[in-house]
Write an enzyme that holds these catalytic residues in place. Sequence first.
Site, PDB file in Angstrom:
ATOM      1  N   ASP A 102       1.370   1.341  -2.169  1.00 32.32           N
ATOM      2  CA  ASP A 102       0.835   2.290  -3.157  1.00 32.32           C
ATOM      3  C   ASP A 102       1.845   2.409  -4.289  1.00 32.32           C
ATOM      4  OD1 ASP A 102      -1.517   4.752  -2.968  1.00 32.32           O
ATOM      5  OD2 ASP A 102       0.068   4.946  -4.483  1.00 32.32           O
ATOM      6  N   ASP A 112       3.420  -1.803  -7.310  1.00 33.46           N
ATOM      7  CA  ASP A 112       2.110  -2.096  -7.887  1.00 33.46           C
ATOM      8  C   ASP A 112       1.442  -3.155  -6.997  1.00 33.46           C
ATOM      9  OD1 ASP A 112      -0.057  -2.704  -9.519  1.00 33.46           O
ATOM     10  OD2 ASP A 112       1.112  -4.093 -10.737  1.00 33.46           O
ATOM     11  N   ASP A 119      -8.041   0.127  -1.448  1.00 30.38           N
ATOM     12  CA  ASP A 119      -8.427   1.540  -1.499  1.00 30.38           C
ATOM     13  C   ASP A 119      -7.758   2.179  -2.713  1.00 30.38           C
ATOM     14  OD1 ASP A 119      -9.273   4.088  -0.887  1.00 30.38           O
ATOM     15  OD2 ASP A 119      -7.825   4.394   0.729  1.00 30.38           O
ATOM     16  N   PRO A 124      -3.636   2.462 -13.868  1.00 29.77           N
ATOM     17  CA  PRO A 124      -2.854   1.444 -13.139  1.00 29.77           C
ATOM     18  C   PRO A 124      -3.695   0.572 -12.207  1.00 29.77           C
ATOM     19  CG  PRO A 124      -2.144   3.691 -12.556  1.00 29.77           C
ATOM     20  CD  PRO A 124      -3.198   3.830 -13.591  1.00 29.77           C
TER      21      PRO A 124
HETATM   22  N1  SAM Z   1     -10.790   7.323  -2.169  1.00 33.66           N
HETATM   23  C1  SAM Z   1     -10.321   6.906  -3.383  1.00 33.66           C
HETATM   24  C2  SAM Z   1     -11.191   7.180  -4.567  1.00 33.66           C
HETATM   25  O1  SAM Z   1     -11.989   8.085  -4.520  1.00 33.66           O
HETATM   26  O2  SAM Z   1     -11.046   6.514  -5.591  1.00 33.66           O
HETATM   27  C3  SAM Z   1      -9.102   6.132  -3.496  1.00 33.66           C
HETATM   28  C4  SAM Z   1      -8.020   6.795  -2.699  1.00 33.66           C
HETATM   29  S1  SAM Z   1      -6.341   6.530  -2.850  1.00 33.66           S
HETATM   30  C5  SAM Z   1      -5.731   8.183  -3.164  1.00 33.66           C
HETATM   31  C6  SAM Z   1      -6.048   5.712  -4.371  1.00 33.66           C
HETATM   32  C7  SAM Z   1      -4.579   5.288  -4.510  1.00 33.66           C
HETATM   33  O3  SAM Z   1      -4.485   4.125  -5.322  1.00 33.66           O
HETATM   34  C8  SAM Z   1      -3.651   6.317  -5.139  1.00 33.66           C
HETATM   35  O4  SAM Z   1      -2.752   6.811  -4.180  1.00 33.66           O
HETATM   36  C9  SAM Z   1      -2.929   5.549  -6.269  1.00 33.66           C
HETATM   37  O5  SAM Z   1      -1.574   5.876  -6.394  1.00 33.66           O
HETATM   38  C10 SAM Z   1      -3.163   4.120  -5.825  1.00 33.66           C
HETATM   39  N2  SAM Z   1      -3.053   3.110  -6.891  1.00 33.66           N
HETATM   40  C11 SAM Z   1      -3.595   3.104  -8.131  1.00 33.66           C
HETATM   41  N3  SAM Z   1      -3.265   1.990  -8.803  1.00 33.66           N
HETATM   42  C12 SAM Z   1      -2.502   1.242  -7.966  1.00 33.66           C
HETATM   43  C13 SAM Z   1      -1.849  -0.025  -8.060  1.00 33.66           C
HETATM   44  N4  SAM Z   1      -1.913  -0.750  -9.176  1.00 33.66           N
HETATM   45  N5  SAM Z   1      -1.159  -0.479  -6.986  1.00 33.66           N
HETATM   46  C14 SAM Z   1      -1.062   0.253  -5.844  1.00 33.66           C
HETATM   47  N6  SAM Z   1      -1.646   1.463  -5.708  1.00 33.66           N
HETATM   48  C15 SAM Z   1      -2.351   1.954  -6.739  1.00 33.66           C
END
Ligand code: SAM
Length: 300
Positions: free
Chosen positions: A108, A140, A158, A167
């Site tokens: 994440d 990332d 996810d 991002p």
């Molecule tokens: N259930 C979800 C929804 O409603 O969209 C997704 C849940 S989860 C909280 C999404 C996660 O993706 C976040 O913790 C965010 O930090 C992560 N995220 C976003 N962009 C990312 C990237 N480029 N690489 C890794 N993690 C990422």
Amino acid sequence: MYEWHWHIEWQTPYEFHGHAITKVIAEEKTPYQRALLVELARFGKALILDGKIQSTITDEFIYHEALVHPLLLSINNPEKVLILGGGEGATLREVLKHKTVKNAIMVDIDPIVIDFAKKYLQEWHQGAFDNPKSKLVIDDGYKFIRETKETFDAVLIDLTDPIKDSPSQMLYTKEFYEEVKRISRWGIVTQATSPSFSLETFSIIYNTIKQVFKKVSAGIVYVPAFDGLWGFVYASDIVNPVEVNKEEVNNRIKERIEGGLRFYDGETHITMFSIPKHIREVLEKENRISTRENPVAVPA
Ligand code: SAM
């Protein structure tokens, strides 16, 4: 009676859903997103990122079980699983229910969201971050995929929705799925936004993945706190959850999963993959592809 604070969530530029907030638990502007942890009057504790509910304590199990189990149960003995995103730790929790899983690696981008989750979302992760089989990487997801020398039995994506310039937006492109395919032995799954509010986004993600994998299936569920249907795309060159029948889903759950499920079973499997005709038609006709040059974005 109506003197609440409200979380107003825009689903399209023309509509929103208002959730009454009873308590703000924590709030932070991270380098990547605006993170908010609240109690909603109807759905209880909820994580909101950039104005979008990620999950609530009442119905997070629907989204997380639907994301994880159809793919993992269609694979023979998944041992090493990669999660991209998954902040709350609930996807990790579901992966660890599979008795065959020996390593679950979660990548994440946002350490502040992970700290939120560890501190306030115990009901979601249920200790999954501390499981000896788990490894958390702050990075990332796109960069991780490009640089890793490892392969994984399955990759579960996810991420936050593809909001323009966010991002996660580039992690819904053809180029990205090609990189993911390189490191996934059996297949992948991604959350694919809402067929209720952005059928266009859902169908473009579906069609983009179809350019990269041979067997691609769309699944949909209803998530009350999202106020609509939610879509997932499962993809592989080898397996397809749709080819597993109801009885076999129930057998595999009994044999391979520890700790029980609340949402997903053979019956639910049938409903998830029984896509209504009008949605099927849109998916079948879609010919647009999300690319780095022209990435898909949700309408709000
Ligand atoms: N259930 C979800 C929804 O409603 O969209 C997704 C849940 S989860 C909280 C999404 C996660 O993706 C976040 O913790 C965010 O930090 C992560 N995220 C976003 N962009 C990312 C990237 N480029 N690489 C890794 N993690 C990422």
